[in-house]
Design a protein around this motif. Structure first.
Motif, mmCIF file in Angstrom:
data_model
loop_
_atom_site.group_PDB
_atom_site.id
_atom_site.type_symbol
_atom_site.label_atom_id
_atom_site.label_comp_id
_atom_site.label_asym_id
_atom_site.label_seq_id
_atom_site.Cartn_x
_atom_site.Cartn_y
_atom_site.Cartn_z
ATOM 1 N N LEU A 1 3.014 10.581 -9.531
ATOM 2 C CA LEU A 1 2.213 10.997 -10.683
ATOM 3 C C LEU A 1 1.589 12.373 -10.458
ATOM 4 C CD1 LEU A 1 0.486 7.614 -11.603
ATOM 5 C CD2 LEU A 1 2.351 8.754 -12.808
ATOM 6 N N GLU A 2 1.122 12.619 -9.234
ATOM 7 C CA GLU A 2 0.549 13.939 -8.909
ATOM 8 C C GLU A 2 1.595 15.035 -9.094
ATOM 9 O OE1 GLU A 2 -0.933 13.935 -4.916
ATOM 10 O OE2 GLU A 2 -2.300 12.265 -5.292
ATOM 11 N N LEU A 3 2.784 14.808 -8.555
ATOM 12 C CA LEU A 3 3.834 15.822 -8.642
ATOM 13 C C LEU A 3 4.315 16.018 -10.080
ATOM 14 C CD1 LEU A 3 5.923 15.050 -5.442
ATOM 15 C CD2 LEU A 3 4.460 17.024 -5.866
ATOM 16 N N GLN A 4 4.322 14.950 -10.878
ATOM 17 C CA GLN A 4 4.718 15.097 -12.286
ATOM 18 C C GLN A 4 3.725 15.964 -13.039
ATOM 19 O OE1 GLN A 4 5.144 10.983 -13.519
ATOM 20 N NE2 GLN A 4 7.373 11.158 -13.559
ATOM 21 N N LYS A 5 2.441 15.819 -12.724
ATOM 22 C CA LYS A 5 1.429 16.648 -13.374
ATOM 23 C C LYS A 5 1.499 18.086 -12.880
ATOM 24 C CE LYS A 5 -1.792 12.911 -14.300
ATOM 25 N NZ LYS A 5 -3.060 12.279 -13.933
ATOM 26 N N ALA A 6 1.764 18.260 -11.581
ATOM 27 C CA ALA A 6 1.817 19.603 -10.996
ATOM 28 C C ALA A 6 3.075 20.359 -11.413
ATOM 29 C CB ALA A 6 1.738 19.507 -9.479
ATOM 30 N N HIS A 7 4.185 19.662 -11.581
ATOM 31 C CA HIS A 7 5.467 20.292 -11.915
ATOM 32 C C HIS A 7 6.074 19.606 -13.138
ATOM 33 C CE1 HIS A 7 5.236 22.208 -7.985
ATOM 34 N NE2 HIS A 7 5.041 21.010 -7.441
ATOM 35 N N PRO A 8 5.557 19.860 -14.331
ATOM 36 C CA PRO A 8 6.063 19.156 -15.521
ATOM 37 C C PRO A 8 7.510 19.501 -15.863
ATOM 38 C CG PRO A 8 4.442 20.817 -16.144
ATOM 39 C CD PRO A 8 4.477 20.777 -14.652
ATOM 40 N N ASP B 1 0.837 -1.209 0.000
ATOM 41 C CA ASP B 1 0.000 0.000 0.000
ATOM 42 C C ASP B 1 0.865 1.249 0.000
ATOM 43 O OD1 ASP B 1 -2.296 -1.511 -0.018
ATOM 44 O OD2 ASP B 1 -2.477 -1.555 2.178
ATOM 45 N N GLU B 2 1.999 1.197 0.715
ATOM 46 C CA GLU B 2 2.909 2.340 0.768
ATOM 47 C C GLU B 2 3.487 2.632 -0.618
ATOM 48 O OE1 GLU B 2 5.221 5.502 2.124
ATOM 49 O OE2 GLU B 2 3.469 4.513 2.985
ATOM 50 N N LEU B 3 3.857 1.599 -1.359
ATOM 51 C CA LEU B 3 4.383 1.792 -2.710
ATOM 52 C C LEU B 3 3.313 2.372 -3.631
ATOM 53 C CD1 LEU B 3 6.677 1.474 -4.765
ATOM 54 C CD2 LEU B 3 5.861 -0.844 -5.178
ATOM 55 N N LYS B 4 2.096 1.880 -3.532
ATOM 56 C CA LYS B 4 1.004 2.416 -4.347
ATOM 57 C C LYS B 4 0.768 3.887 -4.031
ATOM 58 C CE LYS B 4 -1.473 -1.966 -4.795
ATOM 59 N NZ LYS B 4 -2.683 -2.699 -4.408
ATOM 60 N N ARG B 5 0.820 4.230 -2.729
ATOM 61 C CA ARG B 5 0.615 5.623 -2.318
ATOM 62 C C ARG B 5 1.727 6.513 -2.867
ATOM 63 N NH1 ARG B 5 2.328 9.164 0.764
ATOM 64 N NH2 ARG B 5 3.850 7.902 1.847
ATOM 65 N N GLN B 6 2.979 6.055 -2.758
ATOM 66 C CA GLN B 6 4.097 6.845 -3.261
ATOM 67 C C GLN B 6 4.038 6.975 -4.790
ATOM 68 O OE1 GLN B 6 7.895 5.482 -1.853
ATOM 69 N NE2 GLN B 6 7.326 5.704 0.302
ATOM 70 N N SER B 7 3.620 5.936 -5.473
ATOM 71 C CA SER B 7 3.507 5.997 -6.943
ATOM 72 C C SER B 7 2.469 7.018 -7.368
ATOM 73 C CB SER B 7 3.138 4.626 -7.506
ATOM 74 O OG SER B 7 4.154 3.707 -7.262
ATOM 75 N N SER B 8 1.332 7.019 -6.676
ATOM 76 C CA SER B 8 0.302 8.004 -7.019
ATOM 77 C C SER B 8 0.781 9.419 -6.698
ATOM 78 C CB SER B 8 -1.006 7.696 -6.299
ATOM 79 O OG SER B 8 -0.844 7.820 -4.912
ATOM 80 N N ARG B 9 1.578 9.570 -5.627
ATOM 81 C CA ARG B 9 2.124 10.895 -5.268
ATOM 82 C C ARG B 9 3.113 11.355 -6.345
ATOM 83 N NH1 ARG B 9 1.524 15.734 -3.697
ATOM 84 N NH2 ARG B 9 3.225 16.588 -2.483
ATOM 85 N N LYS C 1 10.029 19.709 -13.719
ATOM 86 C CA LYS C 1 10.981 19.042 -12.827
ATOM 87 C C LYS C 1 11.375 17.684 -13.388
ATOM 88 C CE LYS C 1 10.412 20.941 -8.290
ATOM 89 N NZ LYS C 1 10.313 20.629 -6.886
ATOM 90 N N SER C 2 12.608 17.303 -13.104
ATOM 91 C CA SER C 2 13.070 15.998 -13.573
ATOM 92 C C SER C 2 12.451 14.899 -12.714
ATOM 93 C CB SER C 2 14.590 15.911 -13.508
ATOM 94 O OG SER C 2 15.014 15.794 -12.171
ATOM 95 N N THR C 3 12.405 13.723 -13.270
ATOM 96 C CA THR C 3 11.840 12.585 -12.560
ATOM 97 C C THR C 3 12.642 12.294 -11.306
ATOM 98 O OG1 THR C 3 11.174 11.690 -14.697
ATOM 99 C CG2 THR C 3 11.133 10.177 -12.844
ATOM 100 N N LEU C 4 13.943 12.465 -11.377
ATOM 101 C CA LEU C 4 14.802 12.215 -10.221
ATOM 102 C C LEU C 4 14.456 13.162 -9.068
ATOM 103 C CD1 LEU C 4 17.117 10.467 -9.254
ATOM 104 C CD2 LEU C 4 18.709 12.152 -10.163
ATOM 105 N N GLU C 5 14.223 14.436 -9.370
ATOM 106 C CA GLU C 5 13.847 15.404 -8.332
ATOM 107 C C GLU C 5 12.506 15.030 -7.708
ATOM 108 O OE1 GLU C 5 15.767 19.629 -9.763
ATOM 109 O OE2 GLU C 5 14.011 18.878 -10.864
ATOM 110 N N ILE C 6 11.571 14.589 -8.521
ATOM 111 C CA ILE C 6 10.250 14.223 -8.002
ATOM 112 C C ILE C 6 10.356 13.003 -7.098
ATOM 113 C CG2 ILE C 6 7.989 13.339 -8.675
ATOM 114 C CD1 ILE C 6 8.133 15.254 -11.086
#
Length: 135
Positions: A105-112, A95-103, A114-119
């Motif tokens: 995705l949220e940050l990638q949409k909010a901050h396009p 569940d923790e991994l699923k929560r972090q994965s969704s977070r 930013k690099s994936t590494l920073e997110i």
């Protein structure tokens, strides 16, 4: 071009079948008028100079030898262990991994920008901060 010489169901290496497919393709191109009469002449000359199908036969011999060595060198227990698992035996994400994965995705949409590494670093910091608060 090598994909044009591989037919469905044929082995992926360049064996004798590749030579025959290339010859058939050359003949079709000549019949269709894509190439002149000299193309087949030089095609055959080239293959005569390169010992016709000998390189293809050597490739097939080498592939068979490697396959035979791999079967002999790998213990039976390792071969069984290497078999793919059934889908119901796959590990399930926590569940923790699923929560972090969704977070993420949220940050990638909010901050396009930013690099994936920073997110991922931000999400990791958030998870560590939450972990220290609950401990």
């Amino acid at each position: 071009m090598s994909q044009e010489l591989q037919k469905p169901g044929e082995p992926p290496w360049e064996g004798v079948h590749t030579f025959y497919n290339a010859r058939e393709r050359m003949r079709q191109r000549r019949k269709q008028g894509d190439v002149s009469w000299s193309y087949p002449f030089f095609w055959y000359c080239y293959h005569l100079l390169t010992l016709w199908t000998l390189p293809n036969h050597l490739t097939e011999w080498e592939v068979r030898k490697v396959q035979r060595l791999n079967r002999r060198a790998t213990p039976e227990s390792m071969q069984q262990w290497s078999e793919p698992l059934l889908q119901d035996q796959w590990a399930k994400p926590s569940d923790e991994l699923k929560r972090q994965s969704s977070r993420v995705l949220e940050l990638q949409k909010a901050h396009p920008g930013k690099s994936t590494l920073e997110i991922f670093a931000l999400v990791s910091e958030e998870a560590n901060a939450e972990g220290t608060m609950t401990a």
